[in-house]
Design a protein around this motif. Structure first.
Motif, PDB file in Angstrom:
ATOM      1  N   GLU A 149     -70.429 -17.702  -0.157  1.00 25.17           N
ATOM      2  CA  GLU A 149     -69.259 -17.977  -1.004  1.00 25.17           C
ATOM      3  C   GLU A 149     -67.987 -17.895  -0.179  1.00 25.17           C
ATOM      4  N   ALA A 156     -55.641 -19.954   0.441  1.00 23.74           N
ATOM      5  CA  ALA A 156     -56.384 -20.238  -0.778  1.00 23.74           C
ATOM      6  C   ALA A 156     -57.369 -19.101  -1.004  1.00 23.74           C
ATOM      7  N   TYR A 157     -57.568 -18.757  -2.263  1.00 23.31           N
ATOM      8  CA  TYR A 157     -58.461 -17.654  -2.613  1.00 23.31           C
ATOM      9  C   TYR A 157     -59.410 -18.072  -3.723  1.00 23.31           C
ATOM     10  N   ALA A 158     -60.630 -17.557  -3.627  1.00 23.69           N
ATOM     11  CA  ALA A 158     -61.556 -17.696  -4.734  1.00 23.69           C
ATOM     12  C   ALA A 158     -61.078 -16.821  -5.887  1.00 23.69           C
ATOM     13  N   ASP A 159     -61.483 -17.177  -7.089  1.00 25.69           N
ATOM     14  CA  ASP A 159     -61.075 -16.364  -8.239  1.00 25.69           C
ATOM     15  C   ASP A 159     -61.486 -14.912  -8.067  1.00 25.69           C
ATOM     16  N   LYS A 187     -58.751 -13.185  -5.796  1.00 27.59           N
ATOM     17  CA  LYS A 187     -57.318 -13.174  -6.128  1.00 27.59           C
ATOM     18  C   LYS A 187     -56.872 -11.792  -6.582  1.00 27.59           C
ATOM     19  N   GLY A 224     -55.602 -26.029   0.029  1.00 27.05           N
ATOM     20  CA  GLY A 224     -55.976 -25.549  -1.285  1.00 27.05           C
ATOM     21  C   GLY A 224     -57.431 -25.127  -1.360  1.00 27.05           C
ATOM     22  N   ALA A 225     -58.022 -25.413  -2.508  1.00 30.49           N
ATOM     23  CA  ALA A 225     -59.402 -24.996  -2.750  1.00 30.49           C
ATOM     24  C   ALA A 225     -60.376 -25.636  -1.755  1.00 30.49           C
ATOM     25  N   GLY A 226     -59.960 -26.753  -1.162  1.00 26.85           N
ATOM     26  CA  GLY A 226     -60.809 -27.397  -0.159  1.00 26.85           C
ATOM     27  C   GLY A 226     -61.117 -26.505   1.020  1.00 26.85           C
ATOM     28  N   LEU A 280     -62.101 -23.619   0.915  1.00 26.78           N
ATOM     29  CA  LEU A 280     -63.220 -22.743   0.582  1.00 26.78           C
ATOM     30  C   LEU A 280     -64.515 -23.522   0.377  1.00 26.78           C
ATOM     31  N   ASN A 281     -64.483 -24.806   0.640  1.00 28.38           N
ATOM     32  CA  ASN A 281     -65.669 -25.643   0.484  1.00 28.38           C
ATOM     33  C   ASN A 281     -66.555 -25.485   1.715  1.00 28.38           C
TER      34      ASN A 281
END
Length: 131
Positions: free
Chosen positions: A45, A58-61, A64, A105-107, A109-110
């Motif tokens: 993850e 960017a952070y995973a939920d 945060k 951004g969220a990218g 964390l992909n």
């Protein structure tokens, strides 16, 4: 050649803090970097990521409010500060980098971003949190 070496993991009590470090040699200014974690029996993850070219993290939920990612280009270091550790944070934590990266951004964390010839992973550092 990029080399990533993590350190700073350990066994702690719930509520304590840890700072993980990643010594990142060979990482270029147009790189993306992230911290991933993998608990036993679970998928890897992405928890926090940052792009050197704009620096907005960017952070995973799940991260945060308790995790802070930072990097020091002068020292070739990336850090993950974790506050108020919980037992569910127990995992192997990995540092990863992708050169020639335009992600944001969220990218960041992909996991697909960190595959292929321009992607690198460290060996990981174990974090164990007991209640």
């Amino acid at each position: 050649q990029v080399q990533l070496v993590e350190s700073g993991g350990g066994s702690v009590q719930a509520g304590e803090s840890l700072r993980l470090s990643c010594a990142a040699s060979g990482v270029t200014d147009n790189s993306c970097m992230a911290w991933f974690r993998q608990a036993p029996g679970k998928e890897r993850e992405g928890v926090a990521g940052i792009a050197h070219h704009h620096g907005t993290p960017a952070y995973a939920d799940s991260a945060k409010g308790r995790f802070t990612i930072s990097h020091d280009n002068a020292k070739n270091m990336m850090y993950l500060q974790i506050y108020s550790l919980k037992p569910e944070d127990t995992a192997m934590y990995y540092c990863t980098a992708r050169t020639s990266c335009s992600g944001s951004g969220a990218g960041l964390l992909n996991p697909a971003v960190y595959r292929g010839p321009d992607a690198y992973w460290g060996q990981g550092t174990q974090v164990t949190v007991s209640s």
